[in-house]
Every structure is written in structure tokens, then in C-alpha cells.
Design a protein around this motif. Structure first.
Motif, PDB file in Angstrom:
ATOM      1  N   GLU A 182       0.824  -1.199   0.000  1.00 52.34           N
ATOM      2  CA  GLU A 182       0.000   0.000   0.000  1.00 52.34           C
ATOM      3  C   GLU A 182       0.866   1.260   0.000  1.00 52.34           C
ATOM      4  OE1 GLU A 182      -4.079   1.488   2.322  1.00 52.34           O
ATOM      5  OE2 GLU A 182      -2.579   0.323   3.405  1.00 52.34           O
ATOM      6  N   PHE A 183       0.242   2.360  -0.337  1.00 53.95           N
ATOM      7  CA  PHE A 183       0.770   3.724  -0.215  1.00 53.95           C
ATOM      8  C   PHE A 183       1.745   4.142  -1.322  1.00 53.95           C
ATOM      9  CE2 PHE A 183      -0.105   2.520   4.300  1.00 53.95           C
ATOM     10  CZ  PHE A 183      -1.211   3.338   4.467  1.00 53.95           C
ATOM     11  N   ASP A 226      -1.690   6.876  -7.741  1.00 58.84           N
ATOM     12  CA  ASP A 226      -2.313   6.537  -6.455  1.00 58.84           C
ATOM     13  C   ASP A 226      -1.311   6.543  -5.298  1.00 58.84           C
ATOM     14  OD1 ASP A 226      -0.898   4.358  -7.372  1.00 58.84           O
ATOM     15  OD2 ASP A 226      -2.410   2.867  -6.795  1.00 58.84           O
ATOM     16  N   ASP A 227      -0.150   7.131  -5.513  1.00 60.71           N
ATOM     17  CA  ASP A 227       0.885   7.188  -4.475  1.00 60.71           C
ATOM     18  C   ASP A 227       0.527   8.261  -3.454  1.00 60.71           C
ATOM     19  OD1 ASP A 227       3.453   7.917  -3.146  1.00 60.71           O
ATOM     20  OD2 ASP A 227       4.324   6.515  -4.584  1.00 60.71           O
ATOM     21  N   TYR A 228       0.559   7.886  -2.169  1.00 59.29           N
ATOM     22  CA  TYR A 228       0.123   8.820  -1.130  1.00 59.29           C
ATOM     23  C   TYR A 228       1.032  10.039  -1.008  1.00 59.29           C
ATOM     24  CZ  TYR A 228       3.375   8.628   2.838  1.00 59.29           C
ATOM     25  OH  TYR A 228       4.453   8.799   3.663  1.00 59.29           O
ATOM     26  N   ARG A 229       2.247   9.958  -1.556  1.00 60.37           N
ATOM     27  CA  ARG A 229       3.163  11.088  -1.468  1.00 60.37           C
ATOM     28  C   ARG A 229       2.664  12.315  -2.227  1.00 60.37           C
ATOM     29  NH1 ARG A 229       8.511   7.623  -2.833  1.00 60.37           N
ATOM     30  NH2 ARG A 229       6.939   6.580  -4.128  1.00 60.37           N
ATOM     31  N   ASN A 268       0.102  13.707  -1.578  1.00 64.03           N
ATOM     32  CA  ASN A 268      -0.522  14.522  -0.527  1.00 64.03           C
ATOM     33  C   ASN A 268       0.450  14.844   0.602  1.00 64.03           C
ATOM     34  OD1 ASN A 268      -3.131  14.397  -1.799  1.00 64.03           O
ATOM     35  ND2 ASN A 268      -3.262  12.279  -1.092  1.00 64.03           N
ATOM     36  N   SER A 269       1.715  14.525   0.420  1.00 66.94           N
ATOM     37  CA  SER A 269       2.717  14.785   1.459  1.00 66.94           C
ATOM     38  C   SER A 269       3.254  16.205   1.311  1.00 66.94           C
ATOM     39  CB  SER A 269       3.866  13.780   1.336  1.00 66.94           C
ATOM     40  OG  SER A 269       4.930  14.132   2.210  1.00 66.94           O
ATOM     41  N   TYR A 275       4.250  14.937   7.738  1.00 68.29           N
ATOM     42  CA  TYR A 275       2.960  14.386   7.315  1.00 68.29           C
ATOM     43  C   TYR A 275       1.984  15.534   7.097  1.00 68.29           C
ATOM     44  CZ  TYR A 275       4.276   9.658   8.986  1.00 68.29           C
ATOM     45  OH  TYR A 275       4.876   8.446   9.174  1.00 68.29           O
TER      46      TYR A 275
END
Length: 328
Positions: free
Chosen positions: A25-26, A223-226, A228-229, A318
Motif C-alpha cells: 500500500e501507499f 495513487d501514491d500517497y506522497r 498529498n505529502s 505528514y
């Protein structure tokens, strides 16, 4: 493979660990076959400290790790975590540290991993609604029952660490630490060293930024959470990229990769500290392992301090909601 002692209760692990979160994930799409091959390659290299958590996937990362180590359990120092509660569809449901949940979470992790004990069991985040004494007492019961060997905490504040350690010895604190996340040097590292607690550094490559392989936000999967980092967003991205360019330049002079230089710096911060870079692929794992052969002189360390002093990275670690769960 170099070994390092973590805490004073007997835990010993490879000087470099393997973080498995990104396999599930992530960080974009996973590849189970390559992930399992990466874990097997890790063990071949002597990297026996394998890190997962129940929330990764959610739940599927423990299943993947369990499948990978099924025939090689005795070779592994297995670490997992509880506390970040998620639903079956991946929804985040808050943090729990109550005794009942500790017991439930441990049994669920043992089942998913397919093992009869966990070597290192972390409280992933501190539950502000539950006295830390209740949580640690429940974790201590797991040690007495033989389900867990050593206890750990993650992203806990110094005062909380002291209270927890007074209930049952804490062997490891896991908190983010890298060239661009040096917050723990102020109070957390001194506290754990005073108490004889080992330190495990997660995201020692700055979520991949310190490898020098990310030159644009478009280099990341959609779809990489980064995306939103804060450190990967807006003007912060370019400011951080400029810092990494300096790291790359120094690594080239040293004859190593930027990732190896960044990991060598973490390794040089003390023999009571183990970084656990995440790797989804064997080639990245093998490059990371090369950090153990990079020697940094006092002059090298001074130069790195000039390039990336504490607080140099632009942006928070974060996004705001996740920041509220840190240093609990």
C-alpha cells in the motif's frame, strides 16, 4: 552481516532492516511475486529484521510477509504493530490502545502471519484516550503468554516512553529519522539512550526522496500517497530537490549512490540504531545493503551537517491530520 543490539533485554538484529509497507500500500501498485523474492533476497544478504504492521494493506501485508517467511521463520526477527485501526475497506477508524484491543490485535496478527510468536511488537501510535500504563500492561501479558518476545513503541513522546518503560522494559522506539527528519535528536534520542532503549529509524530515505530518483512529482504513480505529502508538494518539492542534489553530488564523489550515503549517515549515528528502508524490489534492496560498506569520516559527517542540518527540509513530515498522532 553486522548485528546491532536493540535495548537491554537481548534483542539483536541485522544492522539494516527491511520495511515491507510499500509492498502492499501507499507507494503504488504492488507485485506479490517480486515482494516475496525481495524478502527472500533480504534473508540471503543477512538482513533478517523484517518490519510490517496490521494496518498495511490493510491486513494484507502481514499475510504477504507470513507467506514469504513460512519456511524460514527461524532466520527472521519479525516486527509488527497495532494501534492504527482500519476497516475492511481501508477506512481509517482512529487509534486504540485499550487492553482488550491489544489482545485482539495480537491474535489477529499471529493468525495472518502464520506464526506462534512475534519477536518485536510495537504500539504503532499512542492512544491519547487510554493511559499508557494500561496499554503496556496488556502488552506485557502477551510477553508472559509467549506470544511476543520484546516490546516496542512508535512515535511516542519522551514522557510517555518513560512511563511505559517503568511498567515493562521497552526494547525499541521506532520513529522517523533521516537526513531530512532529524526532530528526534532534540529530546527523543537522548531519552531512549538514557533508558537503554534501541532506536529503529523508519523512512531513513525520506520516503524515497533522498535516493535522488524522484525528480518530479509526475515520477510517482497516480495513487501514491506522497502526492498529498507536504514535502512533495508545491514549492517544497523544488526546495527539497535542491538539497538532495547536494547529497547526490557528495555521493558521486564518494563512489556510492545517494541512497547509500543517506543510509550510511543514519548508521553512523550510533550502534544502538537500525534503519529500516522500505524496498519493493530486489535491485533497490541490494543497493541499500551497499550502505554498510560506505565509510563516512568525521569530515564527511560535518559536510553532511552543512548540507542538511536539522530542520532543513521544507514542509512537515505528514499532512496535518497525521501530524496530530505523532509524539504522543
Amino acid at each position: 552481516m553486522q548485528k546491532r543490539k536493540l535495548g537491554q533485554q537481548g534483542l539483536e538484529a541485522s544492522a539494516l532492516g527491511l520495511g515491507c509497507m510499500g509492498m502492499s500500500e501507499f507507494y503504488g501498485q504492488g507485485d506479490e511475486v517480486e515482494s516475496i523474492a525481495t524478502i527472500h533476497r533480504s534473508l540471503e544478504l543477512g538482513i533478517n529484521f523484517i518490519d510490517t504492521a496490521d494496518m498495511y494493506g490493510p491486513f494484507t501485508n502481514e499475510i504477504l510477509v507470513g507467506k514469504a517467511i513460512r519456511e524460514r521463520r527461524d532466520e527472521v526477527i519479525l516486527a509488527t504493530k497495532f494501534g492504527n485501526v482500519r476497516g475492511p475497506n481501508g477506512e481509517f477508524l482512529g487509534i486504540r490502545g485499550d487492553a482488550e484491543y491489544v489482545r485482539q490485535a495480537c491474535d489477529a496478527s499471529l493468525s495472518r502471519l502464520g506464526v506462534d510468536h512475534i519477536d518485536l511488537y510495537y504500539q504503532h501510535r499512542v492512544d491519547p484516550k487510554v493511559p499508557i500504563e494500561e496499554t503496556i500492561n496488556a502488552m506485557a501479558e502477551l510477553v508472559k503468554a509467549g506470544k511476543v518476545r520484546y516490546l516496542g513503541m512508535s512515535e511516542a513522546a519522551p514522557a510517555t516512553i518513560r512511563r511505559a518503560h517503568a511498567v515493562h522494559p521497552i526494547s525499541v522506539l521506532q520513529t522517523e529519522y533521516s537526513l531530512w527528519s532529524r526532530d528526534s535528536e532534540e529530546a527523543i534520542l537522548p531519552t531512549v539512550r538514557e533508558l537503554g532503549i534501541g532506536y529503529v529509524a523508519y523512512s531513513p530515505l525520506g520516503r524515497g526522496f533522498l535516493t535522488g530518483q524522484i525528480k518530479s512529482i509526475e515520477d510517482l504513480p497516480a495513487d501514491d500517497y506522497r502526492h498529498n505529502s507536504p514535502r512533495f508538494s508545491g514549492e517544497n518539492f523544488q526546495r527539497n530537490l535542491d538539497l538532495v542534489s547536494e547529497v547526490e553530488r557528495m555521493a558521486q564523489e564518494k563512489g556510492c549512490s545517494a541512497a547509500q550515503l543517506a543510509l550510511a549517515w543514519v548508521l553512523a549515528q550510533g550502534n544502538d540504531l537500525v534503519p529500516i528502508p522500505g524496498s519493493k524490489r530486489r535491485r533497490n534492496l541490494e543497493d541499500n545493503a551497499g550502505a554498510l560498506n560506505v565509510e563516512l569520516t568525521a569530515e564527511d559527517l560535518q559536510r553532511i551537517d552543512r548540507i542538511l542540518p536539522p530542520g532543513a527540509a521544507a514542509g512537515e513530515r505528514y499532512a496535518a491530520p497525521q501530524m496530530q498522532a505523532l509524539n504522543g
